[in-house]
Each structure stands twice: as C-alpha cells, then as structure tokens.
Design an enzyme around this catalytic site. Structure first.
Site, mmCIF file in Angstrom:
data_model
loop_
_atom_site.group_PDB
_atom_site.id
_atom_site.type_symbol
_atom_site.label_atom_id
_atom_site.label_comp_id
_atom_site.label_asym_id
_atom_site.label_seq_id
_atom_site.Cartn_x
_atom_site.Cartn_y
_atom_site.Cartn_z
ATOM 1 N N GLU A 160 0.842 -1.201 0.000
ATOM 2 C CA GLU A 160 0.000 0.000 0.000
ATOM 3 C C GLU A 160 0.870 1.242 0.000
ATOM 4 O OE1 GLU A 160 -2.695 0.139 3.272
ATOM 5 O OE2 GLU A 160 -3.586 -1.809 2.807
ATOM 6 N N GLU A 170 -11.610 1.157 4.578
ATOM 7 C CA GLU A 170 -10.991 1.065 5.912
ATOM 8 C C GLU A 170 -11.750 1.928 6.908
ATOM 9 O OE1 GLU A 170 -6.939 2.548 5.531
ATOM 10 O OE2 GLU A 170 -7.705 4.590 5.664
#
Ligand code: G
Ligand code: MN
Length: 277
Positions: A143, A230
């Site tokens: 990420e 998220e």
C-alpha cells in the site's frame, strides 16, 4: 469477535494529542537494534460473504517509556533521517514470518512509505524475503499513497512496474481523498483502491463522501480491480458499503489491530455470518 469500538489506538491518539515526542535517529536505531518495533494485524473481510480475505500489517513502537507508539509519531523522523528503509525491512521480515503461519489463500497488505517506494532495493528485498519465507508474491499487497504514485512519475513508475512484474499487488491507501489526476493513476499497475476512513466515517450524513466512495468504486470496477474500505466501525457502514459494491472491509467493527497470538485466536473464532443484513 470484537464489536467493541473503544480501541487502544483512539485511546493513544486522544492521550497523546498534546504530547510531542522528539524522537531522533539514535533512538529509532536503538529501537531497531532492541527489537522494539512490532507489527499488529487487522483483518480484511470480503463484504458479500463475510469471509476473511487477509490482513494488513500495522507498525507500532513498543516504547519502554511512552508505551505503544503509532507510526505518525515516528515515520516522518525515520524518513528524514534515512532510516525508513530499515523500518520497512523490519515490517517485511515480521509480516512475512506471520504470513507463513496463515493459510495460503490469505493475503497480506503492508504500508510502504513514499520514500521506500523510490528505492530500487525494495524489489530485491521483497523478492528475497518471499523466497526466504516461502511466500507467493501474489499474496502480498503493497500500500502506498496517491502522492507517492504521482511524485517523480518516471522513476516511481519504473519501480511499480517491476513490483507488478514480480507478482506483487499494489494498493492506493487514500483513495477518494483527491483524485486530482485520475488519468495519471490509471496508467499505474495498481490492483486495489483503499477507501479512506474519513469517507467511511462521514458517509452516513455526507452526500459528498458518498459521492467520492461511489466514484472510487466505479473507477475500480472500470479498471477491474478491488476496493477495500478502511475504518468501518459499525454494521450500518459495513452494509452500506456492501450495497454500494465495495468488495472488502476493514475496521474496528470486525477487529482492532492485534498482536500475532491474538490475531490467530481471532481468526479461529471469526464467524462469517457476523455481517448480517
Ligand atoms: O495509514 P493507514 O490508512 O494504513 O492507517 C490505518 C490506521 O487506522 C491504523 O493506525 C489503524 O489502527 C487505524 N484504524 C483501523 N481501523 C480503524 C477504525 O475502524 N476506525 C479508526 N478511526 N481507525 C482505524
Ligand atoms: Mn494502510
């Protein structure tokens, strides 16, 4: 299962809001040598089926004086002092060792600093570690943030292409936050977009947030890649995101970031029907 929203990280953020740590290069070096950095793991859930698809590794400093310290307190110092690659290596080593204990169908995401993504050694380090821990690179998602992808496009693009060719997945951590340059982003070989927690926490009452989430999901669908939301903290957010077509969810609603032993127990006990309608 932990559907309890009170969480250590929030606690720490509140407690430390007015505390400015003055960490320097020597203390970070000392912490690396003394193994004070740890990875915590937070599960990612397939929203349609409720199954666990993988984990994100989150770095923490178990500081002998200040207790558990979050990355926002030490990453910038490490970037400025040239120690970020050493920290990235710590996270890779610990994360891959953990992955070896998981079923091979589970994925693992790791945050890579804008600085480390510019380093050619990253490809080599990741390949060597995959070999050492018998990890298929297709299970690993790296990420990075949108700025990292767009800054110094030629150099970064070259490294991202190499990572992609070696089988690693690439995710953008803060999707929906800007999208100043969708055409630029579309040229990069990323495989997942992470919907920022600031959008998830406001989606219930902000049509702007919902619009950003929807356009992120549309972009991902168009590119044939996955979306991970998220910061999901309740059932309403989980169900809402699933209805909007978001594939994967992560957040305190499912579990807080946990140490390895706690993670493995959580995994044993996870009931995929938790995410009811
Ligand atoms: O930088 P990145 O987006 O990877 O950061 C993830 C951070 O968000 C971690 O520090 C993690 O502890 C925190 N986090 C994880 N789940 C939640 C959640 O449900 N709500 C909030 N507010 N923070 C979360
Ligand atoms: Mn992340």
């Amino acid at each position: 299962m932990s559907i309890n929203n009170k969480h250590l990280d929030d606690f720490l953020r509140a407690e430390n809001a007015n505390v400015k740590h003055n960490f320097d290069a020597a203390s970070i070096n000392n912490a690396i040598v003394n193994n004070q950095f740890a990875l915590y793991y937070q599960p990612q859930i397939d929203l349609p089926s409720g199954k666990v698809v993988g984990f994100e590794g989150l770095l923490r400093w178990k500081h002998p004086e200040f207790g558990i310290t979050l990355p926002e307190d030490f990453i910038t110092v490490a970037e400025q002092s040239g120690q970020i690659d050493a920290l990235t290596n710590v996270a890779i080593g610990k994360g891959f060792k953990f992955m070896e204990k998981l079923s091979p169908d589970l994925k693992f995401s790791l945050n890579i600093s804008t600085q480390s993504i510019k380093n050619y050694h990253l490809v080599e380090t990741l390949n060597t570690s995959c070999h050492e821990f018998h990890i298929d690179p297709h299970r690993v998602v790296l990420e990075f943030n949108e700025a990292a992808a767009l800054e110094n496009p030629f150099h970064t693009r070259n490294i991202l292409a190499q990572l992609n060719m070696n089988g690693f997945g690439l995710g953008i951590d803060d999707s929906g936050a800007g999208y100043s340059s969708i055409p630029e982003l579309e040229k990069l070989p990323f495989s997942e977009l992470k919907i920022d927690k600031s959008l998830v926490s406001t989606m219930e009452f902000s049509s702007e947030s919902r619009k950003s989430i929807i356009s992120t999901i549309e972009l991902a669908d168009r590119l044939g890649i996955s979306t991970v939301a998220e910061g999901i903290e309740n059932n309403l957010e989980a169900i809402g995101l699933r209805e909007l077509g978001c594939k994967v969810g992560q957040g305190y609603y499912f579990a807080k970031p946990m140490v390895e032993t706690e993670t493995l127990i959580w995994l044993e006990n996870w009931d995929k029907d938790t995410l009811c309608n």
